[in-house]
Each structure stands twice: as C-alpha cells, then as structure tokens.
Design an enzyme around this catalytic site. Structure first.
Site, mmCIF file in Angstrom:
data_model
loop_
_atom_site.group_PDB
_atom_site.id
_atom_site.type_symbol
_atom_site.label_atom_id
_atom_site.label_comp_id
_atom_site.label_asym_id
_atom_site.label_seq_id
_atom_site.Cartn_x
_atom_site.Cartn_y
_atom_site.Cartn_z
ATOM 1 N N LYS A 217 0.834 -1.214 0.000
ATOM 2 C CA LYS A 217 0.000 0.000 0.000
ATOM 3 C C LYS A 217 0.871 1.268 0.000
ATOM 4 O O LYS A 217 0.642 2.214 -0.758
ATOM 5 C CB LYS A 217 -0.925 -0.016 1.217
ATOM 6 C CG LYS A 217 -1.560 1.294 1.549
ATOM 7 C CD LYS A 217 -2.594 1.704 0.526
ATOM 8 C CE LYS A 217 -2.955 3.165 0.704
ATOM 9 N NZ LYS A 217 -4.153 3.539 -0.002
ATOM 10 N N CYS A 271 -3.058 11.021 1.679
ATOM 11 C CA CYS A 271 -2.402 9.751 1.347
ATOM 12 C C CYS A 271 -1.005 9.973 0.779
ATOM 13 O O CYS A 271 -0.007 9.677 1.419
ATOM 14 C CB CYS A 271 -3.225 8.990 0.316
ATOM 15 S SG CYS A 271 -4.954 8.926 0.737
HETATM 16 N N1 SAJ Z 1 -1.299 15.259 -8.633
HETATM 17 C C1 SAJ Z 1 -0.415 16.006 -9.409
HETATM 18 N N2 SAJ Z 1 -0.120 15.563 -10.669
HETATM 19 C C2 SAJ Z 1 -0.671 14.431 -11.185
HETATM 20 C C3 SAJ Z 1 -1.568 13.674 -10.381
HETATM 21 C C4 SAJ Z 1 -1.864 14.121 -9.111
HETATM 22 O O1 SAJ Z 1 0.115 17.035 -8.989
HETATM 23 O O2 SAJ Z 1 -0.389 14.121 -12.329
HETATM 24 C C5 SAJ Z 1 -1.632 15.716 -7.266
HETATM 25 C C6 SAJ Z 1 -3.105 16.018 -7.058
HETATM 26 O O3 SAJ Z 1 -3.439 17.301 -7.477
HETATM 27 C C7 SAJ Z 1 -3.239 15.833 -5.555
HETATM 28 C C8 SAJ Z 1 -2.253 14.712 -5.263
HETATM 29 O O4 SAJ Z 1 -1.381 14.654 -6.370
HETATM 30 O O5 SAJ Z 1 -2.837 17.001 -4.865
HETATM 31 C C9 SAJ Z 1 -2.876 13.370 -5.025
HETATM 32 O O6 SAJ Z 1 -3.998 13.135 -5.867
HETATM 33 P P1 SAJ Z 1 -4.325 11.731 -6.553
HETATM 34 O O7 SAJ Z 1 -5.569 11.870 -7.308
HETATM 35 O O8 SAJ Z 1 -3.140 11.243 -7.284
HETATM 36 O O9 SAJ Z 1 -4.483 10.699 -5.338
HETATM 37 P P2 SAJ Z 1 -5.363 10.683 -3.963
HETATM 38 O O10 SAJ Z 1 -4.474 11.160 -2.852
HETATM 39 O O11 SAJ Z 1 -6.676 11.318 -4.118
HETATM 40 O O12 SAJ Z 1 -5.577 9.091 -3.787
HETATM 41 C C10 SAJ Z 1 -4.438 8.230 -3.727
HETATM 42 C C11 SAJ Z 1 -4.621 7.111 -4.749
HETATM 43 N N3 SAJ Z 1 -3.376 6.381 -4.916
HETATM 44 C C12 SAJ Z 1 -2.850 6.174 -6.137
HETATM 45 O O13 SAJ Z 1 -3.339 6.571 -7.159
HETATM 46 C C13 SAJ Z 1 -1.572 5.376 -6.186
HETATM 47 C C14 SAJ Z 1 -5.737 6.195 -4.259
HETATM 48 O O14 SAJ Z 1 -5.877 5.071 -5.108
HETATM 49 C C15 SAJ Z 1 -5.429 5.718 -2.823
HETATM 50 O O15 SAJ Z 1 -6.474 4.879 -2.323
HETATM 51 C C16 SAJ Z 1 -5.364 6.940 -1.949
HETATM 52 O O16 SAJ Z 1 -4.287 7.744 -2.428
HETATM 53 C C17 SAJ Z 1 -5.135 6.476 -0.518
HETATM 54 O O17 SAJ Z 1 -6.108 6.437 0.249
HETATM 55 O O18 SAJ Z 1 -4.012 6.069 -0.194
#
Ligand code: SAJ
Length: 415
Positions: A217, A271
């Site tokens: 995870k 996360c």
């Molecule tokens: N972000 C960027 N650039 C990108 C993608 C995301 O800057 O290309 C930023 C987003 O704006 C945000 C952060 O990253 O601030 C995280 O957003 P996210 O959509 O990537 O992820 P979370 O935090 O909403 O959810 C993540 C997910 N993990 C993965 O995709 C590996 C989700 O599947 C997990 O269940 C969750 O963390 C968790 O609970 O751990």
C-alpha cells in the site's frame, strides 16, 4: 472452523470507514460504526454522511433507514472488526514520523469485547509492523485468548491488513471493483479476511503476508509521489530553460512507453503526501529516491509563490483571485492541500490583496483565517491577477472574455 460473519464493527467513520460500512450494510450485514466524533455519529444516524462523496448520501440514507447501519461512540461485540482510523504523521519534512496512536487506541477499545473466532482487520494505511502491533496489544489485554504469534493457524483470533485503494471522488465504484491485497499474519488469517471481503468486492483479491500488504500500500502511493515529483522537477527545469512544460510532456508522452504525470502546485491529500514518510521512517538510509521526491513536491507551493511575485513585481499592490483550495479537482477535501499552502504563503508575504474562490466550501480553514472567501465572478471582476490552483471543472468552463487583460498564472496547465 470459521464462524460465519453476520455482524461487523467498523471503527472510524471517515472517508474509508463510512463507505465501507455502508457497502457491507447494503449487502445485508449488520454494521455498527464506532466513532469519537459525536457530530458525525448524529449526522450518520440521521442518514446523512458528514462529508461529500458522490452517491454516498443515497446509500447511507438507505442503509440507515433499513436498520443495517448504525453509528455509536461505544464499542460493541461483533464477528469482525475493521479499523479505518487516521494514521497521520507528526513532525514535518524529513523529520516526519508515523503516528499510529489512533490504531493503538482502536485495538485497546476492541480488546474488552473481543471473543473467540473474531477477525480483526486493519484498513488504515500503516507503517510496516502495525498489524503485528495490534495483535500484541490485544494479546496483552486478553491473555485468555490465543493469537497467531504464539498459536499460529490455531489462534482464537485472526488478524489481517487489507489496505483500501479507493480514489476520493470515485470511492463507491472503486471500493467494489478495485483489486485488493489481503495480508494475513498467518495464511488462515488472510483466508478468513478474504471471505469477508468477498461479500462485496468484485475486483481480484490476492493473499499475502500482513507486512507485504502494509508495504504494498505504501509503495503504491510512493510510486505516484515519485512520478509526480518527476513532473514537478521537469517544470522547474523548463522554467530555467524557458520551455512550456505541458507542451513538453505532451510531446514526450507520444512515446508508447512513456507516461509522465502532470506538474502542479504540489501534492496534497491525506495519502500521497503522507504515506511515503512511513517508508522513510522505517528504512531511512535505503529510501533515497522516495525522500527526494517528497522534498521536491513539498517545495512546490513556495516555488509557485516565487513565480507569482516575479510575474506581478511591476504592480504596486495587485489583487489576486486565487482559484481553488482543495487538494485536487472537484472535491471538498482541504487536507494537506498545496493550494491552501500557496494562499497561506501569499498572505504571509503581504504584497497582494487576495480573493479566494473555492465553490466546495462555505468557510475558510483556520490556516487562512482573516482572508476573504469570494464568489468566482466577483473575484474575476475585481482582480488583476488570476492564479489557478485547482482545476475544478467550474473553473475550466469560465468565459474566456472574463480573463482578458489579466495576468494568468495557471499552476495546473488546465487553461
Ligand atoms: N497530482 C499532481 N499531478 C498528477 C496527479 C496528481 O500534482 O499528475 C496531485 C493532485 O493534485 C493531488 C495529489 O497529487 O494534490 C494526489 O492526488 P491523486 O488523485 O493522485 O491521489 P489521492 O491522494 O486522491 O488518492 C491516492 C490514490 N493512490 C494512487 O493513485 C496510487 C488512491 O488510489 C489511494 O487509495 C489513496 O491515495 C489512498 O487512500 O491512499
């Protein structure tokens, strides 16, 4: 022998616990949700989730009305206990340390009602060794019961780590359809947990050890953090070389085996901005890339503020419309949000008047107290500078004429 599971206690009714509890309840299981937050308990018992997530309202209302889901502050006996409490970090940056005190408190709360044949599941994202730590706490408090560390497959109590993987905004769909990693302290623990999740999970379920599941995870989120850090590093490189980073990434991604993520104002949420530190805390000398990625992403808000200062240096006191506060698009969640940090740093720098637009909230968080939450149209009308921090769909649909003549700083490459 394995007792049938008809009654589940879910400890922690947050973003993961409440949807999980509601989905079990909608599959005919009697679910009691335990939480320390009285307002959340009252809201759930009235059929209303205490946070926004698509389709959760209708589901919670239905299972509460049918009597299958009930929330309370006091622990009750159950066949299976699912721990879904927060696992935050204390300290900052490189000094970050995992805080598993809520998990430990949940274990202590379960101990008095624990009975032979029970299954205890940790869903919270946790540092390696936390499932074993729960077993140790329970074993100490309940010497009358046997646990896997000493009784192996014959233990009275089974324990497993089944980390959630759902994406906020798509929780109800992903909780059912995503593949799950189910890590038991023993093989029997994992098999028992599998029977529980098979009640509603349609995705593939893979069995492994609790420690592997814990690190799996954490690795998933560290992988994403490292990849976002790569995109953010490219943005910094492009700044000095005067190249449009979004154009660059579009070009590079034409390669069939390249998929660079998007740069932005930083990484937020509960996360990805947190979990990599759990790995660093346990293996600091080995986790070099993971540490660097965290530091690169954490440096972004200050870099964005530097860029704003640079682009507005010729204005005496600009009015800046700051668009978006949530940690990502179309959610109301401000936890660890880099947009909040950018606005906080801008306010601290005192060189501009700020109008903050966040359609998903009604009042500003404590970190931004004293600042002004404005309507999108008003903020656009009154500002010289428009700083796009979150690519909410409502911002992307803006009438371009309203932006003309303004300095636009788009941290998401969305316009
Ligand atoms: N972000 C960027 N650039 C990108 C993608 C995301 O800057 O290309 C930023 C987003 O704006 C945000 C952060 O990253 O601030 C995280 O957003 P996210 O959509 O990537 O992820 P979370 O935090 O909403 O959810 C993540 C997910 N993990 C993965 O995709 C590996 C989700 O599947 C997990 O269940 C969750 O963390 C968790 O609970 O751990």
């Amino acid at each position: 022998m394995s007792e049938p599971i008809t009654r589940i206690a879910v400890i922690g009714l947050g973003y993961i616990g409440l949807p999980t509890a509601a989905v079990f309840a909608s599959n005919g299981i009697d679910v009691v949700g335990i939480d320390v937050n009285d307002a959340a308990i009252a809201s759930i018992n009235a059929g209303r989730p205490h946070f926004g997530e698509p389709n959760l309202d209708a589901l919670v209302r239905r299972v509460v009305e049918s009597g299958k889901l009930r929330a309370t502050a006091t622990m009750e006996p159950a066949d299976a206990f699912i721990i879904a409490v927060p696992t935050p970090i204390t300290g900052h940056g490189i000094a970050s340390q995992p805080d598993i005190s809520y998990v430990e408190a949940a274990a202590r709360a379960i101990a008095p009602v624990l009975a032979r044949g029970n299954l205890v599941i940790l869903e919270s994202t946790s540092p390696v060794g936390t499932t074993e730590r729960i077993a140790d706490i329970l074993a100490e408090l309940r010497p009358d019961l046997s646990f896997p560390a000493t009784a192996g497959e014959l233990a009275d109590i089974q324990l497993a780590h089944c980390p959630e993987r759902v994406l906020p905004g798509r929780i109800l769909e992903e909780v059912v359809n995503n593949a799950r990693v189910i890590g038991g302290i023993t093989r029997k623990c994992a098999q028992r947990a599998l029977l529980l999740y098979k009640i509603f999970v349609r995705g593939e379920c893979r069995l492994t050890s609790a420690r592997t599941a814990e690190l799996a995870k954490l690795s998933e989120n560290a992988y994403r953090d490292v990849n976002i850090a790569f995109a953010n590093e490219l943005a910094n490189i492009c700044d000095v070389l005067d190249i449009n980073v979004w154009d660059l990434i579009r070009m590079a991604n034409l390669h069939p085996r390249v998929n660079i993520l998007q740069p932005g104002p930083g990484v937020g949420g509960h996360c990805i901005a947190v979990d990599p530190w759990f790995i660093v805390a346990r293996a600091p000398d080995e986790a070099k890339l993971i540490t660097t990625a965290r530091l690169i992403n954490d440096a972004r808000p200050a870099q964005i503020v530097g860029k704003v200062a640079e682009k507005t240096g010729h204005l005496a006191r600009p009015t800046i419309a700051c668009l978006g506060l949530s940690y990502k698009r179309d959610v109301d969640d401000l936890r660890e949000s880099p947009a909040v940090e950018v606005v906080r740093l801008l306010a601290e720098a005192h060189f501009a008047d700020l109008l903050i637009v966040e359609p998903h909230i009604t009042h500003l968080p404590a970190a931004l107290s004293g600042l002004t939450l404005a309507d999108f149209d008003q903020a656009l009308a009154k500002s010289d500078v428009v700083l796009l921090l979150v690519d909410h769909m409502s911002f992307l649909r803006v009438d371009r004429a309203k932006l003309s003549g303004k300095i636009i700083i788009d941290t998401r490459g969305a316009w």
